[in-house]
Design a protein around this motif. Structure first.
Motif, PDB file in Angstrom:
ATOM      1  N   ILE B 157       0.732  -1.166   0.000  1.00 55.35           N
ATOM      2  CA  ILE B 157       0.002   0.015  -0.024  1.00 55.35           C
ATOM      3  C   ILE B 157       0.835   1.266   0.173  1.00 55.35           C
ATOM      4  O   ILE B 157       0.714   2.162  -0.999  1.00 55.35           O
ATOM      5  CB  ILE B 157      -1.034  -0.042   1.342  1.00 55.35           C
ATOM      6  N   PHE B 158       1.818   1.069   0.765  1.00 55.17           N
ATOM      7  CA  PHE B 158       2.776   2.368   0.982  1.00 55.17           C
ATOM      8  C   PHE B 158       3.232   2.817  -0.462  1.00 55.17           C
ATOM      9  O   PHE B 158       3.642   3.816  -0.822  1.00 55.17           O
ATOM     10  CB  PHE B 158       3.836   2.269   2.112  1.00 55.17           C
ATOM     11  N   GLN B 159       3.824   1.647  -0.946  1.00 58.30           N
ATOM     12  CA  GLN B 159       4.486   1.843  -2.559  1.00 58.30           C
ATOM     13  C   GLN B 159       3.500   2.279  -3.549  1.00 58.30           C
ATOM     14  O   GLN B 159       3.994   3.060  -4.464  1.00 58.30           O
ATOM     15  CB  GLN B 159       5.080   0.377  -2.865  1.00 58.30           C
ATOM     16  N   ILE B 160       2.199   1.866  -3.362  1.00 55.97           N
ATOM     17  CA  ILE B 160       1.421   2.497  -4.520  1.00 55.97           C
ATOM     18  C   ILE B 160       0.761   3.951  -4.238  1.00 55.97           C
ATOM     19  O   ILE B 160       0.346   4.355  -4.972  1.00 55.97           O
ATOM     20  CB  ILE B 160       0.366   1.422  -4.940  1.00 55.97           C
ATOM     21  N   ILE B 161       0.837   4.235  -3.029  1.00 55.11           N
ATOM     22  CA  ILE B 161       0.415   5.598  -2.713  1.00 55.11           C
ATOM     23  C   ILE B 161       0.931   6.563  -3.719  1.00 55.11           C
ATOM     24  O   ILE B 161       0.045   7.455  -4.293  1.00 55.11           O
ATOM     25  CB  ILE B 161       0.612   5.946  -1.209  1.00 55.11           C
ATOM     26  N   PRO B 162       2.192   6.898  -3.801  1.00 54.47           N
ATOM     27  CA  PRO B 162       2.591   7.923  -4.864  1.00 54.47           C
ATOM     28  C   PRO B 162       1.988   7.665  -6.163  1.00 54.47           C
ATOM     29  O   PRO B 162       1.735   8.541  -6.676  1.00 54.47           O
ATOM     30  CB  PRO B 162       4.382   7.596  -4.822  1.00 54.47           C
ATOM     31  N   MET B 163       1.985   6.400  -6.752  1.00 54.82           N
ATOM     32  CA  MET B 163       1.257   6.200  -7.913  1.00 54.82           C
ATOM     33  C   MET B 163       0.033   6.739  -7.978  1.00 54.82           C
ATOM     34  O   MET B 163      -0.524   7.159  -9.051  1.00 54.82           O
ATOM     35  CB  MET B 163       1.558   4.846  -8.286  1.00 54.82           C
ATOM     36  N   ILE B 164      -0.676   6.345  -6.906  1.00 56.98           N
ATOM     37  CA  ILE B 164      -2.198   6.631  -6.896  1.00 56.98           C
ATOM     38  C   ILE B 164      -2.392   8.173  -6.783  1.00 56.98           C
ATOM     39  O   ILE B 164      -3.293   8.944  -7.265  1.00 56.98           O
ATOM     40  CB  ILE B 164      -2.816   6.089  -5.442  1.00 56.98           C
ATOM     41  N   GLY B 165      -1.261   8.768  -6.105  1.00 59.30           N
ATOM     42  CA  GLY B 165      -1.384  10.279  -5.928  1.00 59.30           C
ATOM     43  C   GLY B 165      -1.083  10.898  -7.216  1.00 59.30           C
ATOM     44  O   GLY B 165      -1.710  12.043  -7.495  1.00 59.30           O
ATOM     45  N   GLN B 166      -0.575  10.421  -8.221  1.00 53.51           N
ATOM     46  CA  GLN B 166      -0.096  10.886  -9.626  1.00 53.51           C
ATOM     47  C   GLN B 166      -1.466  10.796 -10.294  1.00 53.51           C
ATOM     48  O   GLN B 166      -1.653  11.551 -11.426  1.00 53.51           O
ATOM     49  CB  GLN B 166       0.791  10.316 -10.304  1.00 53.51           C
ATOM     50  N   THR B 167      -2.547   9.977 -10.103  1.00 53.35           N
ATOM     51  CA  THR B 167      -3.652  10.106 -11.003  1.00 53.35           C
ATOM     52  C   THR B 167      -4.674  10.795 -10.292  1.00 53.35           C
ATOM     53  O   THR B 167      -4.328  11.402  -9.286  1.00 53.35           O
ATOM     54  CB  THR B 167      -4.210   8.446 -11.012  1.00 53.35           C
ATOM     55  N   THR B 177     -12.499  -0.276  11.465  1.00 51.30           N
ATOM     56  CA  THR B 177     -12.078   0.752  12.435  1.00 51.30           C
ATOM     57  C   THR B 177     -10.781   0.866  12.868  1.00 51.30           C
ATOM     58  O   THR B 177     -10.398  -0.123  13.401  1.00 51.30           O
ATOM     59  CB  THR B 177     -13.216   1.152  13.515  1.00 51.30           C
ATOM     60  N   GLY B 178     -10.201   2.090  12.875  1.00 50.09           N
ATOM     61  CA  GLY B 178      -8.845   2.272  13.586  1.00 50.09           C
ATOM     62  C   GLY B 178      -7.461   1.366  12.837  1.00 50.09           C
ATOM     63  O   GLY B 178      -6.588   1.424  13.173  1.00 50.09           O
ATOM     64  N   THR B 179      -7.936   1.255  11.441  1.00 48.77           N
ATOM     65  CA  THR B 179      -6.721   0.917  10.346  1.00 48.77           C
ATOM     66  C   THR B 179      -5.890   1.962   9.942  1.00 48.77           C
ATOM     67  O   THR B 179      -5.042   1.482   9.266  1.00 48.77           O
ATOM     68  CB  THR B 179      -7.449  -0.113   9.442  1.00 48.77           C
ATOM     69  N   GLY B 180      -6.357   3.170   9.953  1.00 50.03           N
ATOM     70  CA  GLY B 180      -5.917   4.221   9.312  1.00 50.03           C
ATOM     71  C   GLY B 180      -6.220   4.658   7.890  1.00 50.03           C
ATOM     72  O   GLY B 180      -5.250   5.151   7.249  1.00 50.03           O
ATOM     73  N   LYS B 181      -7.462   4.706   7.996  1.00 39.87           N
ATOM     74  CA  LYS B 181      -7.947   5.391   6.502  1.00 39.87           C
ATOM     75  C   LYS B 181      -7.943   6.708   6.209  1.00 39.87           C
ATOM     76  O   LYS B 181      -7.442   7.025   5.332  1.00 39.87           O
ATOM     77  CB  LYS B 181      -9.665   4.789   6.547  1.00 39.87           C
ATOM     78  N   ASP B 182      -8.128   7.250   7.690  1.00 40.92           N
ATOM     79  CA  ASP B 182      -7.695   8.979   7.418  1.00 40.92           C
ATOM     80  C   ASP B 182      -6.221   9.073   6.769  1.00 40.92           C
ATOM     81  O   ASP B 182      -5.940  10.103   6.203  1.00 40.92           O
ATOM     82  CB  ASP B 182      -7.955   9.563   8.802  1.00 40.92           C
ATOM     83  N   LEU B 183      -5.307   8.473   7.621  1.00 45.45           N
ATOM     84  CA  LEU B 183      -4.075   8.638   7.340  1.00 45.45           C
ATOM     85  C   LEU B 183      -3.676   8.510   5.917  1.00 45.45           C
ATOM     86  O   LEU B 183      -2.769   9.141   5.229  1.00 45.45           O
ATOM     87  CB  LEU B 183      -3.024   7.974   8.183  1.00 45.45           C
ATOM     88  N   ILE B 184      -3.996   7.485   5.257  1.00 45.57           N
ATOM     89  CA  ILE B 184      -3.909   6.894   3.885  1.00 45.57           C
ATOM     90  C   ILE B 184      -4.575   7.933   2.964  1.00 45.57           C
ATOM     91  O   ILE B 184      -3.745   8.449   1.982  1.00 45.57           O
ATOM     92  CB  ILE B 184      -4.217   5.463   3.768  1.00 45.57           C
ATOM     93  N   ALA B 185      -5.711   8.424   3.305  1.00 46.67           N
ATOM     94  CA  ALA B 185      -6.249   9.660   2.518  1.00 46.67           C
ATOM     95  C   ALA B 185      -5.476  10.794   2.371  1.00 46.67           C
ATOM     96  O   ALA B 185      -5.211  11.374   1.401  1.00 46.67           O
ATOM     97  CB  ALA B 185      -7.701   9.767   3.075  1.00 46.67           C
ATOM     98  N   GLU B 186      -4.880  10.991   3.522  1.00 44.46           N
ATOM     99  CA  GLU B 186      -3.982  12.397   3.520  1.00 44.46           C
ATOM    100  C   GLU B 186      -2.824  12.003   2.658  1.00 44.46           C
ATOM    101  O   GLU B 186      -2.011  12.766   2.207  1.00 44.46           O
ATOM    102  CB  GLU B 186      -3.905  12.849   5.118  1.00 44.46           C
ATOM    103  N   ALA B 187      -2.206  10.688   2.988  1.00 45.61           N
ATOM    104  CA  ALA B 187      -0.999  10.600   2.305  1.00 45.61           C
ATOM    105  C   ALA B 187      -1.211  10.509   0.790  1.00 45.61           C
ATOM    106  O   ALA B 187      -0.097  11.083   0.095  1.00 45.61           O
ATOM    107  CB  ALA B 187      -0.517   9.373   2.757  1.00 45.61           C
TER     108      ALA B 187
END
Lengths: 121, 468
Positions: B157-167, B177-187
């Motif tokens: 997931i961490f590795q594909i975040i920059p790629m998702i960011g570019q789209t 609950t508590g798995t870090g959905k908000d953090l990933i969205a912000e990332a």
């Protein structure tokens, strides 16, 4: 603060070892001057910072800035604040100042003489 | 090598002399030659392209004034005691004549004449922009150092975040609950070109339907009672940025339609307004609910799910993240101990055993709370077993499988809730009848007995058909 009438141009040159500082964001010296009086003040900055320099330029109400390389973000900011930025200037500060006072200095001007010595020499 | 009017030639390599500049220009990295005084002697085409200065402009100029590398400004690598030394490859950045800050790595080599005397230097400037785009380690450290996880799923997931960011596609993040959905969205927002724009978060489950509509889409002055001023709405506030809709599963059906319409044409229609406003917003949604199941139950629009489901990220629960519990326990202990100014170095063996075997139904959030509780209680250098919350010590049951977990299911009226409602209604009716009987038909007295106001009693009686 330099108090100048509106028609008297004022300038801030960023300097390093007697030359126009190659980088705006890494300059530790700044020279304030006006068209009429020439060099007014030489400032030693506590730390190199483009933000601090922009703040100083605004505080001193200078109209023009002479420097070497400047990041686009700061160039745009200063231009937006109606400060004319003459960047990519390479050469001694005295040469740049004289040229500026004569109204001849342009962005990208490079001092052409064999006497452009390295600062450490 | 011989020179003639700045047209140097290389002798002795080939059967006839070759043009040095042509050879030099073929090198794909920026390369330049300086003399002993560090004045530029020659540059190649890649150098010209990188710095924006032509070879005619820079010939004879002190190199640091042209290259403008941070390394040169701090300590020239050529000078003795510079700290870097010839042969090393320090990384820095340059400012080109068109005002771009470019990350570079330089390589310096001395040039000796036939008698072994240094005559100058050959310096190579490698443009790091292309490699830095995929330099996940560096980006991770700068932007996502707060995202912790060593398990393969999280690493992916961490590795594909920059790629998702570019789209610019819509993203749906699912997970308990508590798995870090908000953090990933912000990332994702930080990794995108919208990073300098706003990141607006809206909890779709936190507001009543009417308020949520005005909050999301805005309203015009006078659109409804109390709308004394126009409000732009979160969509317009997020212009050129990202709108994060958390708990999207709780979005009422009519707003689902409105959101779908926005995703289609990117136009926001404020309440009470006749004109639409075009906004440039990327939508990232998150939910802990099973949206497919909600679609099946008819409480979530299937077309909205398809719209949002362009890029889907599922965050695994902590119990499935092998090795991460220990990592998170240590990380939270360090940060919380510093925050609370306590000198706690770790966990006792039995406390750690207990913590590692705990199922963490509340995932990372729960783990953090447990560590925070223990740090608060702990007086020594290590957290002991008896300093853990009581429920951690008592809990030995494994978590229920997601299929039977109640919280992931939407709230929809079922036969049992209807039955419960009916029971309560009939009980209320019986209470009113009893009170009226006790008050011998006097409504004022009956209202007093029930502890209600007269108007409430009247309304309830009307509701139950007792107003005869």
């Amino acid at each position: 603060m330099i108090h100048t009438a509106h028609h008297v141009r004022s300038v801030l040159l960023v300097a390093q070892d007697g030359c126009v500082a190659p980088r705006f964001d890494m300059a530790l010296e700044a020279m304030l001057a006006t068209e009429v009086e020439g060099m007014k003040q030489s400032l030693i900055l506590p730390q190199s910072s483009a933000e601090e320099l922009c703040h100083l330029i605004m505080k001193e109400s200078v109209q023009e800035v002479v420097c070497g390389g400047i990041e686009d973000e700061f160039f745009q900011y200063l231009t937006w604040k109606k400060v004319r930025v003459l960047d990519n200037v390479i050469g001694p500060v005295d040469w740049a100042l004289e040229r500026w006072k004569a109204g001849k200095l342009q962005a990208g001007d490079i001092f052409r003489q064999e006497s452009v010595a390295s600062p450490e020499e | 090598m011989s020179t003639k009017n700045h047209d140097p030639q290389v002798h002795g390599l080939f059967s006839s002399p070759v043009a040095f500049q042509h050879l030099f220009d073929e090198i794909p990295h920026g390369v330049f030659l300086v003399d002993r005084q560090r004045r530029i002697v020659a540059v190649n085409s890649a150098f010209e392209a990188l710095t924006g200065f032509s070879r005619e402009q820079v010939r004879g100029i002190f190199c640091a004034h042209v290259v403008r590398n941070t390394i040169c400004q701090q300590h020239c690598p050529v000078l003795p005691n510079s700290g870097e030394g010839v042969g090393e490859c320090p990384a820095g950045n340059i400012i080109s004549s068109d005002r771009k800050k470019i990350p570079v790595r330089i390589n310096l080599a001395p040039i000796y004449d036939l008698s072994g005397e240094c005559q100058g230097y050959l310096e190579t400037i490698e443009d790091l922009r292309a490699s830095e785009i995929w330099d996940w380690e560096r980006i991770h450290t700068e932007k996502f150092s707060h995202l912790i996880g060593s398990c393969s799923e999280m690493q992916r997931i961490f590795q594909i975040i920059p790629m998702i960011g570019q789209t610019d596609s819509s993203v749906l993040i699912t997970g308990e609950t508590g798995t870090g959905k908000d953090l990933i969205a912000e990332a994702i927002h930080l990794a995108s070109d919208r990073a300098k724009g706003p990141f607006i978060k809206v909890n779709c489950g936190a507001l009543p339907e009417t308020l949520l509509e005005s909050e999301l889409f805005g309203h015009q002055k006078g659109a409804f009672t109390g709308a004394t001023e126009s409000k732009p709405g979160r969509f317009r506030l997020a212009h050129n940025g990202t709108l994060f809709l958390t708990e999207i599963g709780d979005l009422p059906l009519n707003l689902q339609t409105k959101l779908l319409s926005f995703l289609d044409d990117k136009v926001v229609y404020p309440l009470g307004g006749s004109k639409g406003v075009k906004v440039n917003v990327r939508v990232v949604a998150a939910t802990l609910r099973n949206l497919e199941q909600m679609v099946h139950l008819g409480v979530f629009r299937s077309d909205l799910l398809f719209r949002l489901n362009v890029v889907r990220l599922h965050l695994p629960p902590l119990r499935e993240r092998e090795g991460d519990i220990r990592l998170l326990l240590d990380q939270f202990l360090r940060t919380i101990a510093v925050q609370f100014k306590k000198h706690i170095t770790g966990y006792s063996e039995d406390a750690l055993r207990e913590l590692l075997s705990f199922p963490y139904p509340g995932n990372v959030r729960e783990l953090r709370n447990i560590v925070e509780y223990a740090v608060n209680i702990c007086q020594g250098a290590k957290i002991q077993l008896n300093q853990l919350p009581q429920y951690v010590l008592e809990s030995k049951t494994p978590p229920p499988p997601p299929s039977v977990r109640e919280e992931v299911m939407p709230h929809v009226p079922t036969a049992s809730t209807e039955k419960l409602e009916m029971t309560w209604k009939s009980m209320e009716k019986k209470m009113i009848l009893d009170a009226l009987a006790q008050a011998k038909g006097k409504r004022n007295r009956a209202a007093e007995i029930l502890g209600w106001g007269r108007s409430t009693l009247w309304r309830k009686m009307k509701e139950f058909g007792l107003d005869v």
